[in-house]
Design a protein around this motif. Structure first.
Motif, PDB file in Angstrom:
ATOM      1  N   VAL A 248       0.864  -1.175   0.000  1.00 15.62           N
ATOM      2  CA  VAL A 248       0.000   0.000   0.000  1.00 15.62           C
ATOM      3  C   VAL A 248       0.900   1.225   0.000  1.00 15.62           C
ATOM      4  O   VAL A 248       1.678   1.436   0.926  1.00 15.62           O
ATOM      5  N   MET A 249       0.802   2.021  -1.036  1.00 16.32           N
ATOM      6  CA  MET A 249       1.559   3.264  -1.114  1.00 16.32           C
ATOM      7  C   MET A 249       0.773   4.354  -0.394  1.00 16.32           C
ATOM      8  O   MET A 249      -0.425   4.512  -0.614  1.00 16.32           O
ATOM      9  N   VAL A 250       1.458   5.088   0.470  1.00 20.04           N
ATOM     10  CA  VAL A 250       0.841   6.180   1.219  1.00 20.04           C
ATOM     11  C   VAL A 250       1.713   7.414   1.034  1.00 20.04           C
ATOM     12  O   VAL A 250       2.898   7.401   1.383  1.00 20.04           O
ATOM     13  N   SER A 251       1.141   8.465   0.513  1.00 23.89           N
ATOM     14  CA  SER A 251       1.930   9.641   0.122  1.00 23.89           C
ATOM     15  C   SER A 251       2.730  10.239   1.262  1.00 23.89           C
ATOM     16  O   SER A 251       3.798  10.799   1.049  1.00 23.89           O
ATOM     17  N   ARG A 253       4.104   8.671   3.836  1.00 23.37           N
ATOM     18  CA  ARG A 253       5.071   7.785   4.461  1.00 23.37           C
ATOM     19  C   ARG A 253       6.404   7.914   3.737  1.00 23.37           C
ATOM     20  O   ARG A 253       6.461   7.944   2.498  1.00 23.37           O
ATOM     21  N   PRO A 254       7.491   7.999   4.479  1.00 22.57           N
ATOM     22  CA  PRO A 254       8.783   8.335   3.870  1.00 22.57           C
ATOM     23  C   PRO A 254       9.194   7.436   2.710  1.00 22.57           C
ATOM     24  O   PRO A 254       9.610   7.948   1.656  1.00 22.57           O
ATOM     25  N   ALA A 255       9.114   6.117   2.874  1.00 23.57           N
ATOM     26  CA  ALA A 255       9.559   5.224   1.801  1.00 23.57           C
ATOM     27  C   ALA A 255       8.705   5.389   0.554  1.00 23.57           C
ATOM     28  O   ALA A 255       9.211   5.361  -0.575  1.00 23.57           O
ATOM     29  N   SER A 256       7.386   5.553   0.751  1.00 22.24           N
ATOM     30  CA  SER A 256       6.506   5.778  -0.388  1.00 22.24           C
ATOM     31  C   SER A 256       6.826   7.103  -1.068  1.00 22.24           C
ATOM     32  O   SER A 256       6.886   7.190  -2.300  1.00 22.24           O
ATOM     33  N   ALA A 257       7.017   8.150  -0.276  1.00 21.93           N
ATOM     34  CA  ALA A 257       7.323   9.468  -0.840  1.00 21.93           C
ATOM     35  C   ALA A 257       8.625   9.432  -1.635  1.00 21.93           C
ATOM     36  O   ALA A 257       8.723  10.034  -2.717  1.00 21.93           O
ATOM     37  N   LEU A 258       9.625   8.742  -1.118  1.00 22.54           N
ATOM     38  CA  LEU A 258      10.901   8.647  -1.826  1.00 22.54           C
ATOM     39  C   LEU A 258      10.735   7.903  -3.148  1.00 22.54           C
ATOM     40  O   LEU A 258      11.294   8.301  -4.176  1.00 22.54           O
ATOM     41  N   GLU A 259       9.936   6.831  -3.152  1.00 23.04           N
ATOM     42  CA  GLU A 259       9.712   6.074  -4.382  1.00 23.04           C
ATOM     43  C   GLU A 259       8.933   6.903  -5.402  1.00 23.04           C
ATOM     44  O   GLU A 259       9.251   6.890  -6.601  1.00 23.04           O
ATOM     45  N   LEU A 260       7.930   7.642  -4.950  1.00 26.43           N
ATOM     46  CA  LEU A 260       7.164   8.494  -5.869  1.00 26.43           C
ATOM     47  C   LEU A 260       8.059   9.570  -6.470  1.00 26.43           C
ATOM     48  O   LEU A 260       7.951   9.891  -7.662  1.00 26.43           O
ATOM     49  N   GLN A 261       8.926  10.131  -5.648  1.00 24.40           N
ATOM     50  CA  GLN A 261       9.866  11.134  -6.144  1.00 24.40           C
ATOM     51  C   GLN A 261      10.794  10.528  -7.182  1.00 24.40           C
ATOM     52  O   GLN A 261      11.062  11.131  -8.225  1.00 24.40           O
ATOM     53  N   ARG A 262      11.278   9.312  -6.922  1.00 20.43           N
ATOM     54  CA  ARG A 262      12.166   8.645  -7.874  1.00 20.43           C
ATOM     55  C   ARG A 262      11.447   8.405  -9.203  1.00 20.43           C
ATOM     56  O   ARG A 262      12.003   8.640 -10.285  1.00 20.43           O
ATOM     57  N   ARG A 263      10.201   7.944  -9.151  1.00 19.38           N
ATOM     58  CA  ARG A 263       9.446   7.674 -10.372  1.00 19.38           C
ATOM     59  C   ARG A 263       9.235   8.950 -11.180  1.00 19.38           C
ATOM     60  O   ARG A 263       9.327   8.937 -12.420  1.00 19.38           O
ATOM     61  N   ALA A 264       8.944  10.057 -10.480  1.00 16.72           N
ATOM     62  CA  ALA A 264       8.728  11.317 -11.193  1.00 16.72           C
ATOM     63  C   ALA A 264      10.010  11.779 -11.890  1.00 16.72           C
ATOM     64  O   ALA A 264       9.972  12.268 -13.028  1.00 16.72           O
ATOM     65  N   ILE A 265      11.150  11.631 -11.223  1.00 19.03           N
ATOM     66  CA  ILE A 265      12.425  12.044 -11.819  1.00 19.03           C
ATOM     67  C   ILE A 265      12.739  11.190 -13.037  1.00 19.03           C
ATOM     68  O   ILE A 265      13.195  11.691 -14.078  1.00 19.03           O
ATOM     69  N   VAL A 266      12.478   9.895 -12.951  1.00 19.58           N
ATOM     70  CA  VAL A 266      12.712   9.011 -14.095  1.00 19.58           C
ATOM     71  C   VAL A 266      11.807   9.401 -15.261  1.00 19.58           C
ATOM     72  O   VAL A 266      12.230   9.407 -16.426  1.00 19.58           O
ATOM     73  N   ARG A 267      10.575   9.766 -14.960  1.00 22.53           N
ATOM     74  CA  ARG A 267       9.621  10.092 -16.020  1.00 22.53           C
ATOM     75  C   ARG A 267       9.955  11.410 -16.707  1.00 22.53           C
ATOM     76  O   ARG A 267       9.844  11.543 -17.933  1.00 22.53           O
ATOM     77  N   THR A 268      10.392  12.408 -15.931  1.00 20.64           N
ATOM     78  CA  THR A 268      10.642  13.739 -16.491  1.00 20.64           C
ATOM     79  C   THR A 268      12.095  13.955 -16.904  1.00 20.64           C
ATOM     80  O   THR A 268      12.392  14.917 -17.620  1.00 20.64           O
ATOM     81  N   HIS A 269      13.004  13.079 -16.436  1.00 26.36           N
ATOM     82  CA  HIS A 269      14.445  13.259 -16.660  1.00 26.36           C
ATOM     83  C   HIS A 269      14.917  14.612 -16.124  1.00 26.36           C
ATOM     84  O   HIS A 269      15.782  15.270 -16.711  1.00 26.36           O
ATOM     85  N   ASP A 270      14.336  15.032 -15.012  1.00 26.86           N
ATOM     86  CA  ASP A 270      14.627  16.345 -14.435  1.00 26.86           C
ATOM     87  C   ASP A 270      14.564  16.208 -12.928  1.00 26.86           C
ATOM     88  O   ASP A 270      13.643  15.586 -12.385  1.00 26.86           O
TER      89      ASP A 270
END
Length: 709
Positions: A248-251, A253-270
């Motif tokens: 369960v991803m929860v915005s 929660r630290p581990a979830s937030a870090l993973e969401l941030q990583r996914r966004a960076i991969v998607r935008t290349h920024d």
């Protein structure tokens, strides 16, 4: 030595003497008031002797506070920051006892309890005096700036020189007022609750105010990720179930937030909005900043990433700040208990329980987080940073429990305005000009909870529709928030990351709530379940949900028609044919159809997405959580946050060549584009950060800063 240096040294010496004199008078006054605090021998002393003892004690205490206190705070980095705030009184009192021991002939004495009180008062008075003197002296601020900039260059080797003549391009400070909707802000300014904002948008105003429209997921996780990192793709809600991992991803929660941030960076290349000399304060995500304080995604990291907690210690390194915040914290706890008791006695409706740990969580959000974040922003402005993004969560936390239009929430808005006024005042003394942009990530919609109106939770209703046993007594769905998880992190308490909500057999549905948005997933069905599969397995489920008076519409995939929206009376419309103002989406206003269509493309959209009913006449929704002010789905003011920007910046909508006269910003990703454009206008092209570049997580500058008040 030049005349300028002599004047500088003389001015500093005068300030030291004035603070010392005020501290001496304070100590004399306390000795006369408190029976267990003395500055003379048992046989008595002359007034001159007592004054000498007070001056000696005040000087020793001030010197110890300046030299020893920062060392103590640094040594206590292993102590939870929240606990450090409680230790402040005892540490400060201990320093006073040591200072009294240093007085000649041992004439100074106090018992430990009295020493705590005396130290707290003296620290507050000395800090207030020092700050008042510094505010009157522009050169003092410039010297403070130079020290911070020099320290930064020595530590990182990358700091730029700072032009103390305000000749640099302007910097930008983005202040996010979490959960404050456009209409709430406008009304608060009109009613005089927020005079700073009223001054900005009144006659001859320096700023302009406009609403923008959130995505279907109207909550901080989706909005702030989109604003800071340029993508909130595949963020269907505040929390959701991912079948491939069983998590369960929860915005918040630290581990979830870090993973969401990583996914966004991969998607935008920024790396994010703040990659060029930026600072991120009190946010869920870093935005690519190299200066971090209280950033939730960084709390999940080891090593340098953990230094995001340094914001607490930078603030508490001034004992006066710590004492002031601790006293305000206690006052806020008492205020919440009084307000909740009064609401219960008046039998206000809607109303939810506000006991347990909530008074302390509210005090953390409205006092500790506010003070630390505002002080960090002020430090960033002193240091001349190019871009600062800070989130103040106080209103959002109180509005969830007291209601978005309650007197409790209004008082929080007034205190937030005072924090804004402090930032504006500091900007007058910084070496570079700052443009202050105010914005929010979502609003809030009022309304009785789903369980409060219908006597059962969404999970109970789903289980009943599936033919599964339902508890006789409705179990309330626990409310979650950024502030609650931030408190756990400050206490070094673990935050569960697994799918703890799912304790039954694999065939049991997982039901999650995000405000008035519900998500239903069946873990034993691979991929996204189809309507036909659910009808064969649970024939009554979709019909029960779609016809319930507390539910507005459902989104589910169909094998024959593609994804469809279901509503009451057998309404069924393919997503590709959705139109605003028609069918089940009719009450939800413009943009609803596009928001549903976009979410339908997400890989992690739930098997069944459930949006509560919305009454356009009252603006009310029914949250599936224990919240009487909620956000997370469609319906009302929760989807209508605001953007308030200086007129010197380009119009956020009109600058688009294809913009219609009545166009508006839609989605957090468009807001990101606007903020990035404003940074380019102010400071030139932004340098993107590579995804691995975020490992250079910086530490908040310390030092004595004005408190948020």
């Amino acid at each position: 030595m030049s005349d300028g240096r002599w004047r500088t040294a003389g001015s500093a010496l005068v300030r030291v003497i004035v603070v010392w004199a005020v501290s001496t008078l304070t100590m004399l006054a306390l000795a006369g008031i408190l029976p267990d605090f003395q500055l003379q021998s048992d046989s008595g002393d002359s007034i001159t002797r007592i004054a000498f003892t007070a001056a000696w004690g005040a000087g020793a205490f001030g010197l110890l506070s300046a030299l020893v206190w920062p060392v103590l705070v640094r040594a206590l980095l292993i102590v939870p920051a929240f606990v450090l705030g409680m230790l402040v009184f005892f540490l400060n009192g201990s320093l006073l006892l040591v200072a009294l021991r240093l007085t000649p002939d041992g004439r100074g004495a106090a018992n430990p309890e009295t020493a705590v009180v005396v130290a707290a008062v003296m620290s507050a008075v000395a800090s207030a005096t020092s700050t008042a003197l510094a505010v009157r002296d522009d050169n003092a601020y410039r010297r403070r700036l130079s020290r911070l900039a020099d320290r930064r260059r020595r530590r990182t080797g990358t700091g730029r020189g700072v032009d103390t003549g305000r000749g640099e391009p302007p910097g930008t400070v983005f202040i996010q007022l979490d959960g404050v909707g456009h209409d709430v802000l406008a009304l608060a300014a009109a009613d005089g609750l927020m005079p700073t904002v009223a001054h900005w948008i009144g006659d001859g105003s320096s700023h302009r105010l406009t609403p923008w429209r959130t995505d279907w997921s109207s909550q901080t996780g989706a909005s702030q990720l989109g604003i800071l990192h340029g993508s909130n793709y595949d963020i269907p809600a505040f929390r959701w179930y991912e079948k491939e991992t069983g998590d369960v991803m929860v915005s918040s929660r630290p581990a979830s937030a870090l993973e969401l941030q990583r996914r966004a960076i991969v998607r935008t290349h920024d790396g994010g909005l703040l990659t060029l000399d930026g600072a991120s304060r009190g946010n869920l995500f870093s935005g690519g900043a190299d200066q971090l304080a209280l950033v939730l995604s960084m709390a999940a990291r080891r090593g340098k990433g953990r230094r995001s907690r340094a914001g607490y210690f930078a603030y508490f390194s001034d004992p006066a700040n710590a004492v002031r915040t601790a006293l305000s914290f206690v006052a806020e706890v008492v205020r919440e208990i009084v307000q909740s008791t009064r609401a219960r006695l008046r039998k206000d409706t809607p109303r939810i329980k506000r006991g347990g740990l909530y008074p302390f969580i509210r005090a953390f959000a409205t006092v500790v987080e506010r003070d630390v974040v505002v002080a960090a922003v002020i430090g960033d402005m002193f240091a001349g940073r190019t871009a600062v993004y800070a989130d103040l969560v106080a209103y959002d936390e109180v509005a969830h429990h007291s209601g978005p239009h309650s007197r409790d929430a209004e008082k929080v808005l007034a205190r937030l305005d005072r924090s804004l006024a402090l930032i504006v005042k500091v900007a007058e003394h910084t070496p570079r000009t700052y443009r202050i942009v105010l914005l929010s990530d979502h609003g809030q919609s009022p309304g009785e909870t789903f369980a409060g109106v219908y006597g059962l939770t969404l999970k109970d209703l789903v289980r009943a529709g599936c033919g599964l046993p339902v508890p006789r007594r409705a179990q309330h769905t626990k409310s979650a928030s950024e502030a609650r998880d931030a408190v756990r992190i400050a206490l070094h308490r673990p935050v569960e990351e697994s799918a703890v909500e799912h304790a039954g057999p694999p065939s049991d549905p997982i039901v999650l709530a995000s405000g008035n948005l519900g998500l239903i997933s069946f873990p034993d069905i691979d991929g996204r379940a189809a309507r036909e599969q659910l009808d064969r397995r649970h024939p009554a489920l979709l019909r029960t949900l779609a016809n319930h008076p507390g539910i507005g519409f459902l989104l589910v995939r169909s094998e024959r028609h593609g994804s469809v929206v279901l509503g009451r009376g057998g309404a069924e419309i393919p997503v590709s044919e959705l139109k605003d103002g028609e069918g089940p989406l009719a009450p939800f206003g413009p943009g609803a159809a596009a928001a549903v269509r976009r979410t339908d493309t997400f890989p992690h959209v739930a098997d069944v997405m459930v949006n509560s009913m919305y009454d356009p006449d009252t603006g009310c929704v029914h949250a599936f959580e224990e919240q009487i002010g909620s956000h997370g789905g469609l319906g009302g003011r929760q989807s209508r946050p605001f953007l308030l920007w200086p007129r010197s910046m380009s119009d956020p909508v009109a600058s688009h060549a294809s913009a219609a006269p009545d166009a508006e910003l839609v989605g957090a990703e468009q807001v990101h584009e606007v903020l990035r454009r404003w940074l380019r206008e102010c400071s030139g092209p932004q340098v993107p950060l590579t995804p691995h570049g975020e490992d250079d997580a910086g530490e908040a500058d310390g030092g004595t800063l004005p408190a948020a008040g």
